[in-house]
Design a protein around this motif. Structure first.
Motif, PDB file in Angstrom:
ATOM      1  N   PRO A  14       0.771  -1.141  -0.085  1.00 30.11           N
ATOM      2  CA  PRO A  14      -0.046   0.070  -0.010  1.00 30.11           C
ATOM      3  C   PRO A  14       0.908   1.401   0.102  1.00 30.11           C
ATOM      4  O   PRO A  14       1.864   1.327   0.575  1.00 30.11           O
ATOM      5  N   THR A  15       0.480   2.143  -1.086  1.00 27.35           N
ATOM      6  CA  THR A  15       1.154   3.524  -1.048  1.00 27.35           C
ATOM      7  C   THR A  15       0.273   4.570  -1.093  1.00 27.35           C
ATOM      8  O   THR A  15      -0.487   4.633  -1.980  1.00 27.35           O
ATOM      9  N   PRO A  16       0.407   5.560  -0.410  1.00 31.23           N
ATOM     10  CA  PRO A  16      -0.412   6.741  -0.393  1.00 31.23           C
ATOM     11  C   PRO A  16       0.147   7.559  -1.632  1.00 31.23           C
ATOM     12  O   PRO A  16       1.145   7.607  -1.960  1.00 31.23           O
ATOM     13  N   ILE A  17      -1.025   8.270  -2.207  1.00 30.74           N
ATOM     14  CA  ILE A  17      -0.810   9.077  -3.263  1.00 30.74           C
ATOM     15  C   ILE A  17      -1.568  10.265  -3.238  1.00 30.74           C
ATOM     16  O   ILE A  17      -2.674  10.351  -2.514  1.00 30.74           O
ATOM     17  N   VAL A  18      -1.283  11.397  -4.145  1.00 33.91           N
ATOM     18  CA  VAL A  18      -1.942  12.650  -4.006  1.00 33.91           C
ATOM     19  C   VAL A  18      -2.212  12.902  -5.437  1.00 33.91           C
ATOM     20  O   VAL A  18      -1.302  12.548  -6.230  1.00 33.91           O
ATOM     21  N   SER A  19      -2.900  13.717  -5.882  1.00 33.68           N
ATOM     22  CA  SER A  19      -3.258  14.294  -7.082  1.00 33.68           C
ATOM     23  C   SER A  19      -1.766  14.850  -7.711  1.00 33.68           C
ATOM     24  O   SER A  19      -1.093  15.576  -7.034  1.00 33.68           O
ATOM     25  N   TYR A  20      -1.634  14.265  -8.931  1.00 41.14           N
ATOM     26  CA  TYR A  20      -0.253  14.752  -9.931  1.00 41.14           C
ATOM     27  C   TYR A  20       0.787  13.767  -9.419  1.00 41.14           C
ATOM     28  O   TYR A  20       1.967  14.207  -9.946  1.00 41.14           O
ATOM     29  N   ASP A  21       0.745  12.750  -8.616  1.00 39.74           N
ATOM     30  CA  ASP A  21       1.673  11.792  -8.539  1.00 39.74           C
ATOM     31  C   ASP A  21       1.621  11.105  -9.901  1.00 39.74           C
ATOM     32  O   ASP A  21       0.897  10.339 -10.305  1.00 39.74           O
ATOM     33  N   ALA A  22       3.190  10.809 -10.218  1.00 38.12           N
ATOM     34  CA  ALA A  22       3.439   9.820 -11.447  1.00 38.12           C
ATOM     35  C   ALA A  22       3.108   8.368 -10.893  1.00 38.12           C
ATOM     36  O   ALA A  22       3.924   8.262  -9.896  1.00 38.12           O
ATOM     37  N   VAL A  23       2.342   7.508 -11.586  1.00 31.74           N
ATOM     38  CA  VAL A  23       2.150   6.205 -11.111  1.00 31.74           C
ATOM     39  C   VAL A  23       2.972   5.091 -11.841  1.00 31.74           C
ATOM     40  O   VAL A  23       3.532   4.447 -11.315  1.00 31.74           O
ATOM     41  N   PHE A  24       2.883   5.261 -13.258  1.00 33.71           N
ATOM     42  CA  PHE A  24       3.671   4.620 -14.179  1.00 33.71           C
ATOM     43  C   PHE A  24       3.705   4.966 -15.170  1.00 33.71           C
ATOM     44  O   PHE A  24       3.396   6.031 -15.761  1.00 33.71           O
ATOM     45  N   ILE A  25       4.875   4.306 -15.937  1.00 35.50           N
ATOM     46  CA  ILE A  25       5.160   4.634 -17.469  1.00 35.50           C
ATOM     47  C   ILE A  25       4.598   3.408 -18.237  1.00 35.50           C
ATOM     48  O   ILE A  25       4.794   2.177 -18.135  1.00 35.50           O
ATOM     49  N   MET A  26       3.825   3.940 -19.303  1.00 37.60           N
ATOM     50  CA  MET A  26       3.027   2.981 -20.186  1.00 37.60           C
ATOM     51  C   MET A  26       3.394   3.062 -21.609  1.00 37.60           C
ATOM     52  O   MET A  26       3.821   4.360 -22.119  1.00 37.60           O
ATOM     53  N   GLU A  27       3.500   2.107 -22.308  1.00 44.35           N
ATOM     54  CA  GLU A  27       3.786   2.271 -23.850  1.00 44.35           C
ATOM     55  C   GLU A  27       2.543   1.900 -24.350  1.00 44.35           C
ATOM     56  O   GLU A  27       1.795   0.859 -24.136  1.00 44.35           O
ATOM     57  N   ALA A  28       2.214   2.839 -25.168  1.00 42.29           N
ATOM     58  CA  ALA A  28       0.776   2.642 -25.944  1.00 42.29           C
ATOM     59  C   ALA A  28       0.877   2.051 -27.318  1.00 42.29           C
ATOM     60  O   ALA A  28       1.735   2.127 -28.046  1.00 42.29           O
ATOM     61  N   SER A  29      -0.032   1.286 -27.752  1.00 36.80           N
ATOM     62  CA  SER A  29       0.002   0.505 -28.888  1.00 36.80           C
ATOM     63  C   SER A  29      -0.087   1.657 -30.203  1.00 36.80           C
ATOM     64  O   SER A  29      -0.426   2.820 -29.826  1.00 36.80           O
ATOM     65  N   GLU A  30       0.638   1.078 -31.289  1.00 41.57           N
ATOM     66  CA  GLU A  30       0.516   2.218 -32.420  1.00 41.57           C
ATOM     67  C   GLU A  30      -0.662   2.979 -32.744  1.00 41.57           C
ATOM     68  O   GLU A  30      -0.736   3.933 -33.427  1.00 41.57           O
ATOM     69  N   ASP A  31      -1.947   2.216 -32.360  1.00 33.57           N
ATOM     70  CA  ASP A  31      -3.116   2.814 -32.821  1.00 33.57           C
ATOM     71  C   ASP A  31      -3.726   3.927 -31.955  1.00 33.57           C
ATOM     72  O   ASP A  31      -4.435   4.482 -32.411  1.00 33.57           O
ATOM     73  N   MET A  32      -2.853   4.336 -30.810  1.00 32.22           N
ATOM     74  CA  MET A  32      -2.851   5.314 -30.453  1.00 32.22           C
ATOM     75  C   MET A  32      -3.111   6.863 -31.275  1.00 32.22           C
ATOM     76  O   MET A  32      -3.927   7.476 -30.883  1.00 32.22           O
ATOM     77  N   LEU A  33      -2.083   6.907 -32.039  1.00 33.87           N
ATOM     78  CA  LEU A  33      -1.883   7.803 -33.095  1.00 33.87           C
ATOM     79  C   LEU A  33      -2.424   7.342 -34.319  1.00 33.87           C
ATOM     80  O   LEU A  33      -2.243   6.265 -34.707  1.00 33.87           O
ATOM     81  N   THR A  34      -3.423   8.152 -34.747  1.00 33.42           N
ATOM     82  CA  THR A  34      -3.637   7.781 -36.264  1.00 33.42           C
ATOM     83  C   THR A  34      -2.479   7.785 -37.224  1.00 33.42           C
ATOM     84  O   THR A  34      -1.407   8.564 -36.991  1.00 33.42           O
ATOM     85  N   GLU A  35      -2.321   7.023 -38.261  1.00 35.96           N
ATOM     86  CA  GLU A  35      -1.471   6.878 -39.211  1.00 35.96           C
ATOM     87  C   GLU A  35      -0.586   7.970 -39.700  1.00 35.96           C
ATOM     88  O   GLU A  35       0.547   8.199 -39.756  1.00 35.96           O
ATOM     89  N   GLY A  36      -1.452   9.042 -39.797  1.00 33.42           N
ATOM     90  CA  GLY A  36      -0.915  10.256 -40.420  1.00 33.42           C
ATOM     91  C   GLY A  36       0.130  11.192 -39.494  1.00 33.42           C
ATOM     92  O   GLY A  36       0.858  12.021 -39.661  1.00 33.42           O
ATOM     93  N   PHE A  37      -0.141  10.548 -37.971  1.00 32.56           N
ATOM     94  CA  PHE A  37       0.642  11.546 -36.906  1.00 32.56           C
ATOM     95  C   PHE A  37       1.614  10.345 -36.606  1.00 32.56           C
ATOM     96  O   PHE A  37       2.470  11.209 -35.599  1.00 32.56           O
ATOM     97  N   ARG A  38       1.988   9.242 -36.977  1.00 25.39           N
ATOM     98  CA  ARG A  38       2.842   8.388 -36.448  1.00 25.39           C
ATOM     99  C   ARG A  38       4.481   8.799 -37.228  1.00 25.39           C
ATOM    100  O   ARG A  38       4.440   8.924 -38.379  1.00 25.39           O
ATOM    101  N   PRO A  39       5.187   8.746 -36.369  1.00 24.86           N
ATOM    102  CA  PRO A  39       6.809   9.219 -37.122  1.00 24.86           C
ATOM    103  C   PRO A  39       7.152   8.045 -38.085  1.00 24.86           C
ATOM    104  O   PRO A  39       7.693   8.016 -39.017  1.00 24.86           O
TER     105      PRO A  39
END
Length: 150
Positions: free
Chosen positions: A55-80
């Motif tokens: 158990p860990t106390p948190i408050v607003s704006y605490d960073a919780v995790f780093i996530m890798e999003a699938s490629e479909d998060m951005l539409t094709e025209g916006f992906r590098p």
């Protein structure tokens, strides 16, 4: 004399009244789920937890995790590149104690998958998480200190 209901109806349009949280929804056990970062986003994986073991106390704006999003998060025209996957910092906008948090070993999972629980430790809470947590996401540049210090 105007009543509170009449005042609410005059101030808040119908669609805003539905969105306005009640005090009961602000203080409760909340379900931490893998966030949907865009309308097209379907999957993600947790690369790194940024909090101590629950158990860990948190408050607003605490960073919780780093996530890798699938490629479909951005539409094709916006992906590098065609298979580009964004790295995102996910932070909490709820306060309480993170009672459970599972990164599923970095495996890919569907958005909306329950990965943990936040409890405000109110004695009146039932043990079921009925509402989703509030979160905010930021793009993580690979030269960011959170990524470098992994």
């Amino acid at each position: 004399r105007i009543t509170q209901v009449e005042l609410d109806q005059a101030i808040f349009p119908q669609y805003l009244r539905k969105m306005r949280p009640t005090m009961a929804s602000l203080f409760a056990i909340k379900r931490i789920s893998l966030p949907r970062l865009s309308p097209t986003h379907t999957r993600g994986r947790i690369l790194r937890l940024l909090i101590d073991k629950p158990p860990t106390p948190i408050v607003s704006y605490d960073a919780v995790f780093i996530m890798e999003a699938s490629e479909d998060m951005l539409t094709e025209g916006f992906r590098p590149t065609p298979h580009h996957k964004e790295l995102m910092i996910i932070e909490a906008h709820d306060e309480g104690i993170i009672q459970k948090l599972d990164d599923y070993g970095g495996k890919w999972m569907d958005v909306g998958t329950t990965i943990g629980i936040i409890d405000d430790e109110d004695e009146d809470n039932n043990e079921n998480a009925e509402d989703d947590w509030l979160w905010q996401a930021y793009k993580l540049d690979e030269d960011h200190e959170l990524w470098k210090n992994r």
